[in-house]
Each structure stands twice: as structure tokens, then as C-alpha cells.
Design a protein around this motif. Structure first.
Motif, PDB file in Angstrom:
ATOM      1  N   GLN A  29       0.938  -1.157   0.131  1.00 35.46           N
ATOM      2  CA  GLN A  29       0.078   0.190   0.206  1.00 35.46           C
ATOM      3  C   GLN A  29       0.731   1.272  -0.019  1.00 35.46           C
ATOM      4  N   ALA A  30       2.030   1.204   0.804  1.00 32.91           N
ATOM      5  CA  ALA A  30       2.712   2.359   0.974  1.00 32.91           C
ATOM      6  C   ALA A  30       3.466   2.551  -0.353  1.00 32.91           C
ATOM      7  N   PHE A  31       3.905   1.697  -0.975  1.00 34.13           N
ATOM      8  CA  PHE A  31       4.913   1.715  -2.200  1.00 34.13           C
ATOM      9  C   PHE A  31       3.944   1.217  -3.439  1.00 34.13           C
ATOM     10  N   PRO A  32       2.866   1.890  -3.933  1.00 37.13           N
ATOM     11  CA  PRO A  32       1.985   1.144  -4.767  1.00 37.13           C
ATOM     12  C   PRO A  32       2.520   0.923  -5.979  1.00 37.13           C
ATOM     13  N   LEU A  87      12.722   0.347   4.026  1.00 34.25           N
ATOM     14  CA  LEU A  87      11.387   0.109   3.847  1.00 34.25           C
ATOM     15  C   LEU A  87      10.547   0.716   5.009  1.00 34.25           C
ATOM     16  N   VAL A  88      10.697   1.852   4.932  1.00 33.02           N
ATOM     17  CA  VAL A  88      10.114   3.093   5.800  1.00 33.02           C
ATOM     18  C   VAL A  88       8.595   3.319   5.204  1.00 33.02           C
ATOM     19  N   ALA A  89       7.585   3.111   6.115  1.00 30.68           N
ATOM     20  CA  ALA A  89       6.331   3.178   5.604  1.00 30.68           C
ATOM     21  C   ALA A  89       5.263   3.252   6.654  1.00 30.68           C
ATOM     22  N   VAL A  90       4.295   4.178   6.367  1.00 29.55           N
ATOM     23  CA  VAL A  90       3.211   4.497   7.130  1.00 29.55           C
ATOM     24  C   VAL A  90       2.010   4.207   6.247  1.00 29.55           C
ATOM     25  N   ARG A  93      -3.628   5.807   5.063  1.00 30.07           N
ATOM     26  CA  ARG A  93      -4.657   6.691   5.620  1.00 30.07           C
ATOM     27  C   ARG A  93      -4.133   7.374   7.052  1.00 30.07           C
ATOM     28  N   LEU A  94      -2.768   6.740   7.296  1.00 31.38           N
ATOM     29  CA  LEU A  94      -2.395   7.640   8.590  1.00 31.38           C
ATOM     30  C   LEU A  94      -1.246   8.670   8.158  1.00 31.38           C
ATOM     31  N   GLN A  95      -0.821   8.673   6.880  1.00 34.66           N
ATOM     32  CA  GLN A  95       0.289   9.580   6.405  1.00 34.66           C
ATOM     33  C   GLN A  95      -0.260  11.117   6.658  1.00 34.66           C
ATOM     34  N   GLY A  96       0.916  11.821   7.168  1.00 37.74           N
ATOM     35  CA  GLY A  96       0.592  12.947   7.541  1.00 37.74           C
ATOM     36  C   GLY A  96       0.124  13.562   8.929  1.00 37.74           C
ATOM     37  N   SER A  97       0.035  12.447   9.863  1.00 31.89           N
ATOM     38  CA  SER A  97      -0.447  12.801  11.181  1.00 31.89           C
ATOM     39  C   SER A  97       0.511  12.568  12.129  1.00 31.89           C
ATOM     40  N   GLY A  98       1.614  12.436  11.741  1.00 33.68           N
ATOM     41  CA  GLY A  98       2.741  12.501  12.824  1.00 33.68           C
ATOM     42  C   GLY A  98       3.331  10.822  13.044  1.00 33.68           C
ATOM     43  N   LYS A  99       2.628   9.995  12.314  1.00 30.50           N
ATOM     44  CA  LYS A  99       3.188   8.482  12.754  1.00 30.50           C
ATOM     45  C   LYS A  99       4.725   8.450  12.078  1.00 30.50           C
ATOM     46  N   GLY A 100       4.908   8.965  10.970  1.00 31.92           N
ATOM     47  CA  GLY A 100       6.174   8.816  10.580  1.00 31.92           C
ATOM     48  C   GLY A 100       7.139   9.255  11.394  1.00 31.92           C
ATOM     49  N   ARG A 101       6.961  10.526  12.063  1.00 33.22           N
ATOM     50  CA  ARG A 101       7.844  11.038  13.075  1.00 33.22           C
ATOM     51  C   ARG A 101       8.123   9.975  14.206  1.00 33.22           C
ATOM     52  N   GLY A 122      19.286   5.319   2.007  1.00 36.79           N
ATOM     53  CA  GLY A 122      18.913   6.049   0.631  1.00 36.79           C
ATOM     54  C   GLY A 122      17.761   6.412   0.527  1.00 36.79           C
ATOM     55  N   ALA A 123      17.403   7.855   0.057  1.00 38.23           N
ATOM     56  CA  ALA A 123      16.087   8.387   0.369  1.00 38.23           C
ATOM     57  C   ALA A 123      15.919   8.714  -1.078  1.00 38.23           C
ATOM     58  N   GLY A 124      14.723   8.530  -1.791  1.00 38.64           N
ATOM     59  CA  GLY A 124      14.307   9.141  -2.899  1.00 38.64           C
ATOM     60  C   GLY A 124      14.158  10.887  -2.663  1.00 38.64           C
ATOM     61  N   ASN A 126      12.091  13.300  -3.132  1.00 33.39           N
ATOM     62  CA  ASN A 126      10.949  13.911  -2.430  1.00 33.39           C
ATOM     63  C   ASN A 126      10.836  13.387  -0.991  1.00 33.39           C
ATOM     64  N   ARG A 127      11.750  12.678  -0.252  1.00 37.39           N
ATOM     65  CA  ARG A 127      11.816  12.260   0.995  1.00 37.39           C
ATOM     66  C   ARG A 127      12.695  12.569   1.844  1.00 37.39           C
ATOM     67  N   ILE A 128      13.808  13.317   1.175  1.00 39.85           N
ATOM     68  CA  ILE A 128      14.986  13.947   1.949  1.00 39.85           C
ATOM     69  C   ILE A 128      14.422  15.042   2.791  1.00 39.85           C
ATOM     70  N   PRO A 129      13.705  15.663   2.486  1.00 42.63           N
ATOM     71  CA  PRO A 129      13.255  16.716   3.702  1.00 42.63           C
ATOM     72  C   PRO A 129      12.573  16.012   4.778  1.00 42.63           C
ATOM     73  N   PHE A 130      12.000  14.965   4.667  1.00 42.34           N
ATOM     74  CA  PHE A 130      11.374  14.299   5.924  1.00 42.34           C
ATOM     75  C   PHE A 130      12.292  13.868   6.858  1.00 42.34           C
ATOM     76  N   ALA A 132      15.641  14.620   6.754  1.00 40.86           N
ATOM     77  CA  ALA A 132      16.292  15.904   7.144  1.00 40.86           C
ATOM     78  C   ALA A 132      15.680  16.535   8.706  1.00 40.86           C
ATOM     79  N   LYS A 133      14.520  16.658   8.356  1.00 39.63           N
ATOM     80  CA  LYS A 133      13.746  17.218   9.688  1.00 39.63           C
ATOM     81  C   LYS A 133      14.083  16.545  10.768  1.00 39.63           C
ATOM     82  N   LEU A 134      14.114  14.840  10.727  1.00 35.45           N
ATOM     83  CA  LEU A 134      14.352  14.042  11.813  1.00 35.45           C
ATOM     84  C   LEU A 134      15.730  13.949  12.027  1.00 35.45           C
TER      85      LEU A 134
END
Ligand SMILES: CC(C)(COP(=O)(O)OP(=O)(O)OC[C@H]1O[C@@H](n2cnc3c(N)ncnc32)[C@H](O)[C@@H]1OP(=O)(O)O)[C@@H](O)C(=O)NCCC(=O)NCCS
Length: 188
Positions: A29-32, A87-90, A93-101, A122-124, A126-130, A132-134
Motif C-alpha cells: 500500500q505504501a509503495f503502490p 522499508l520506511v512506511a506508514v 490513511r495515517l500519513q501526515g498525522s505524525g506517525k512517520g515521526r 538512501g532516500a528518494g 522527495n523524501r529527503i526533507p522528511f 532531514a527534519k528528523l
């Protein structure tokens, strides 16, 4: 039912087939675009992790996941022990709600417990900012050579610049060697 999330850190050899199937279902689901990799009990795409961070709901459905494996990679001609993280995945339906953090904070605790010098991923783009924030640091100029995920068939050698990210654990970021990265295998 986000209130009923149960977090676990599990070693690979303790996973049952239903566990692998539940993880694979989340990853599909997370990597369609790569859902054809995560079929049945195939809950990895390249290097199989040694440890997983999981969040489950009360029915055992996996809602968030990270895989970690310790391995040596070559950086600027030196061997460096890393906790390779992937294999980092949320669940969508829960993405964007702090679960990734929360997932990554728990991943950091596992890396701390393993006392590896560095976490590595190794980050794609568009995931580098996620990450980097952490607290992960990207080396945008660095070229990394790795084997493609064998979920696609042969693990042929690929080279990519940028997206290689490091989190200092037991060593200092300043001591990360300069130069090209050779993974000499697949990533998690
Ligand atoms: C990447 C992923 C794990 C993030 O999980 P999430 O639950 O959506 O992230 P969170 O809601 O916890 O966000 C944490 C922080 O990162 C930020 N963030 C999340 N995704 C981001 C992105 N793509 N770009 C920039 N910032 C991002 C959030 O805004 C948030 O910042 P804040 O705490 O300052 O508000 C999730 O979107 C996912 O599973 N995506 C599909 C699979 C994937 O791409 N995995 C990564 C492969 S490298």
C-alpha cells in the motif's frame, strides 16, 4: 483506530509467515508502484532486515514499519559499520498525522541500542526533507554504488548521486569519511 496502535521492535527470526504477510500488505500500500514486489510473505525487496519496528492495530494489521540491518559499507575506501535503514512506511490513511515521526524516533532508539557508529539510508529526492527534519544528514554530492533490489530479478550494479543520508549514533558526523560509497550489496 489510531488510539489502539501497539508498537513493537521484533527480531527477524521471530517473525511468523502471517507477520511477513501483514508487513508485505502494508508495504504494497505504501509503495503502490512496487506493490508487485510485496506479495504473499515477501516483506522485503533487497537485503532482508535483521530487526523491524512495527506499529499494529488491535487486529494485528501493520500500520507502520521500518527495517534495519547492520552491515559494513565502504566509504572513501574505508569500511564503516552502519545500521542500514529502509522499508520506511506508514499506512496511507495515517500519513501526515505524525506517525512517520514517531516511527523514526523509535527507529533511532533501536539504532542507539545497537550502538552502531551511524544509521544509513538512501532516500528518494522527495523524501529527503522528511528525514532531514528528523536529524538525518544528506551528502548531496556523494555518489553511491549499490546492487539493485533482487525483487526485480538480478541484483545488477547501479550508481546514484545524492539521497545518501546518515544519522550519527555512536560516532560523530564530522568523522564520516569523505568520498564515494560502495554498498557492495543491496540495501534494506
Ligand atoms: C515518508 C512517510 C514514512 C512519512 O510518514 P508520515 O506519517 O506521513 O510523516 P509525519 O506526518 O510524521 O511527518 C513528520 C514530519 O515530516 C514532514 N514531512 C513528511 N513527509 C514529507 C515530505 N515528503 N517532504 C517534506 N516534509 C515531509 C511533515 O510535514 C512533518 O513535519 P512537522 O513534524 O514539522 O509537522 C510516509 O509518507 C510514507 O509511508 N510514504 C510512502 C512510503 C515512502 O515513501 N517511504 C520512504 C521511502 S525513502
Amino acid at each position: 483506530m489510531t488510539d489502539d496502535i501497539r508498537w513493537e521492535v521484533v527480531e527477524e527470526s521471530s517473525l511468523s509467515l502471517p507477520d511477513h504477510e501483514a508487513i508485505a500488505a502494508l508495504l504494497a500500500q505504501a509503495f503502490p508502484d512496487w506493490s508487485h514486489w510485496y506479495v504473499g510473505g515477501r516483506s522485503w525487496s533487497g537485503m532482508q532486515p535483521e530487526r523491524r519496528v512495527l506499529a499494529r492495530d488491535q487486529d494485528g494489521v501493520v500500520l507502520a514499519h521500518v527495517g534495519i540491518r547492520r552491515m559494513f559499507i565502504t566509504v572513501g575506501g574505508r569500511d564503516v559499520l552502519v545500521g542500514d535503514t529502509g522499508l520506511v512506511a506508514v499506512s496511507p490513511r495515517l500519513q501526515g498525522s505524525g506517525k512517520g515521526r514517531e516511527l523514526m524516533e523509535r527507529t533511532h532508539a533501536v539504532l542507539d541500542g545497537l550502538a552502531v557508529p551511524y544509521g544509513f539510508l538512501g532516500a528518494g529526492e522527495n523524501r529527503i526533507p522528511f528525514y532531514a527534519k528528523l536529524g538525518w544528514h544528506e551528502f548531496p554530492e556523494v555518489v553511491g554504488t549499490f546492487s539493485a533490489f533482487t525483487a526485480e530479478g538480478a541484483g545488477i550494479t547501479n550508481t546514484e548521486q545524492g539521497g545518501w543520508m546518515v544519522r550519527p549514533v555512536a560516532a560523530a558526523l564530522e568523522d564520516w569519511p569523505a568520498g564515494a560509497i560502495w554498498l557492495n550489496g543491496q540495501e534494506v
